[in-house]
Design a protein around this motif. Structure first.
Motif, PDB file in Angstrom:
ATOM      1  N   VAL A   8       0.573  -1.008   0.086  1.00 61.26           N
ATOM      2  CA  VAL A   8      -0.085  -0.209   0.389  1.00 61.26           C
ATOM      3  C   VAL A   8       0.899   1.376   0.263  1.00 61.26           C
ATOM      4  N   ARG A   9       0.877   1.975  -1.259  1.00 61.64           N
ATOM      5  CA  ARG A   9       1.157   3.456  -0.979  1.00 61.64           C
ATOM      6  C   ARG A   9       0.539   4.773   0.179  1.00 61.64           C
ATOM      7  N   ASN A  10       1.358   4.618   1.016  1.00 53.96           N
ATOM      8  CA  ASN A  10       0.564   5.534   1.898  1.00 53.96           C
ATOM      9  C   ASN A  10       1.225   7.633   0.643  1.00 53.96           C
ATOM     10  N   MET A  11       0.308   8.256   1.228  1.00 48.19           N
ATOM     11  CA  MET A  11       0.021   9.374   0.349  1.00 48.19           C
ATOM     12  C   MET A  11      -0.614  10.493   1.455  1.00 48.19           C
ATOM     13  N   TYR A  12      -0.434  11.900   1.298  1.00 43.58           N
ATOM     14  CA  TYR A  12      -0.394  12.399   1.684  1.00 43.58           C
ATOM     15  C   TYR A  12      -1.888  13.077   1.536  1.00 43.58           C
ATOM     16  N   LEU A  44      -7.535   2.675   7.075  1.00 38.13           N
ATOM     17  CA  LEU A  44      -7.813   1.328   5.595  1.00 38.13           C
ATOM     18  C   LEU A  44      -6.779   0.729   5.172  1.00 38.13           C
ATOM     19  N   MET A  45      -5.563   1.294   5.447  1.00 35.24           N
ATOM     20  CA  MET A  45      -4.183   0.597   5.403  1.00 35.24           C
ATOM     21  C   MET A  45      -4.038  -0.469   6.087  1.00 35.24           C
ATOM     22  N   ILE A  46      -4.588  -0.489   7.455  1.00 35.28           N
ATOM     23  CA  ILE A  46      -4.915  -1.674   8.192  1.00 35.28           C
ATOM     24  C   ILE A  46      -6.042  -2.774   7.463  1.00 35.28           C
ATOM     25  N   ALA A  49      -4.574  -4.011   4.251  1.00 33.76           N
ATOM     26  CA  ALA A  49      -3.972  -5.516   4.822  1.00 33.76           C
ATOM     27  C   ALA A  49      -4.832  -7.096   5.169  1.00 33.76           C
ATOM     28  N   LEU A  50      -5.746  -6.151   6.021  1.00 35.61           N
ATOM     29  CA  LEU A  50      -6.514  -7.892   6.342  1.00 35.61           C
ATOM     30  C   LEU A  50      -7.116  -8.533   6.207  1.00 35.61           C
ATOM     31  N   ALA A  51      -7.146  -7.932   4.465  1.00 37.09           N
ATOM     32  CA  ALA A  51      -8.508  -8.123   3.849  1.00 37.09           C
ATOM     33  C   ALA A  51      -6.876  -9.356   3.383  1.00 37.09           C
ATOM     34  N   GLY A  52      -6.009  -9.145   3.068  1.00 37.44           N
ATOM     35  CA  GLY A  52      -4.463  -9.465   2.488  1.00 37.44           C
ATOM     36  C   GLY A  52      -4.749  -9.748   1.252  1.00 37.44           C
ATOM     37  N   VAL A  53      -5.020  -7.469   0.478  1.00 41.55           N
ATOM     38  CA  VAL A  53      -4.533  -7.548  -0.164  1.00 41.55           C
ATOM     39  C   VAL A  53      -2.928  -6.635  -0.881  1.00 41.55           C
ATOM     40  N   TYR A  57       1.973  -0.253   5.819  1.00 38.78           N
ATOM     41  CA  TYR A  57       3.167   0.896   6.981  1.00 38.78           C
ATOM     42  C   TYR A  57       2.135   1.875   7.538  1.00 38.78           C
ATOM     43  N   VAL A  58       2.212   1.229   8.722  1.00 40.33           N
ATOM     44  CA  VAL A  58       1.134   1.676   9.405  1.00 40.33           C
ATOM     45  C   VAL A  58       1.963   1.774  10.991  1.00 40.33           C
ATOM     46  N   TRP A  59       1.331   3.180  11.956  1.00 40.26           N
ATOM     47  CA  TRP A  59       2.360   3.453  13.097  1.00 40.26           C
ATOM     48  C   TRP A  59       2.230   1.842  13.672  1.00 40.26           C
ATOM     49  N   GLU A  60       2.977   1.689  14.792  1.00 37.10           N
ATOM     50  CA  GLU A  60       2.144   0.329  15.313  1.00 37.10           C
ATOM     51  C   GLU A  60       1.757   0.266  16.667  1.00 37.10           C
ATOM     52  N   ASP A  61       1.193   2.030  17.171  1.00 34.62           N
ATOM     53  CA  ASP A  61       0.393   1.438  18.205  1.00 34.62           C
ATOM     54  C   ASP A  61      -0.769   1.400  16.798  1.00 34.62           C
ATOM     55  N   ARG A  62      -1.320   1.696  16.162  1.00 33.19           N
ATOM     56  CA  ARG A  62      -2.418   1.440  15.392  1.00 33.19           C
ATOM     57  C   ARG A  62      -2.480  -0.446  15.055  1.00 33.19           C
ATOM     58  N   ALA A  63      -1.128  -1.029  14.944  1.00 32.09           N
ATOM     59  CA  ALA A  63      -1.343  -2.051  14.790  1.00 32.09           C
ATOM     60  C   ALA A  63      -0.862  -3.225  15.456  1.00 32.09           C
TER      61      ALA A  63
END
Length: 112
Positions: A8-12, A44-46, A49-53, A57-63
């Motif tokens: 997943v590309r991170n975008m502002y 949405l990034m999480i 990832a949960l969907a296996g797509v 790359y997310v903040w550790e606390d969020r994951a």
């Protein structure tokens, strides 16, 4: 490192991308990942990832809750760079509310 994976590309919110940053033993690198999905929301990034797509790359606390429950697997743990910065964005106005001023002042004290 991540080049062989779908990411997943991170975008502002503006649409400008930002790299995945890693560090280990004093070495720091930024990686511009390729992938079919570009998002600016960590939740949405999480979900992606949960969907296996793709890898996200997310903040550790969020994951953390998803990793602890076994729904996600942490990758590259020895390359994680601790977050030591904090940014606050707010409208540029000459006069801001007392509540926002209190938050700003509090964050300045705790981040110093």
């Amino acid at each position: 490192m991540v080049a062989a994976h779908i990411c997943v590309r991170n975008m502002y919110p503006s649409g400008v991308g930002y790299p995945w940053s890693f560090g280990k033993n004093g070495e720091e690198i930024d990686v511009e990942v390729k992938g079919p999905v570009a998002l600016h929301d960590h939740e949405l990034m999480i979900e992606t990832a949960l969907a296996g797509v793709a890898l996200a790359y997310v903040w550790e606390d969020r994951a953390r809750p998803y990793v602890e429950s076994g729904r996600l697997v942490a990758c590259l743990g020895d390359w994680i760079v601790p977050e030591d910065w904090l940014y606050l964005y707010y409208p540029t106005r000459r006069y801001i509310s007392a509540g926002l001023r209190a938050v700003i002042d509090s964050l300045k004290v705790t981040s110093s």
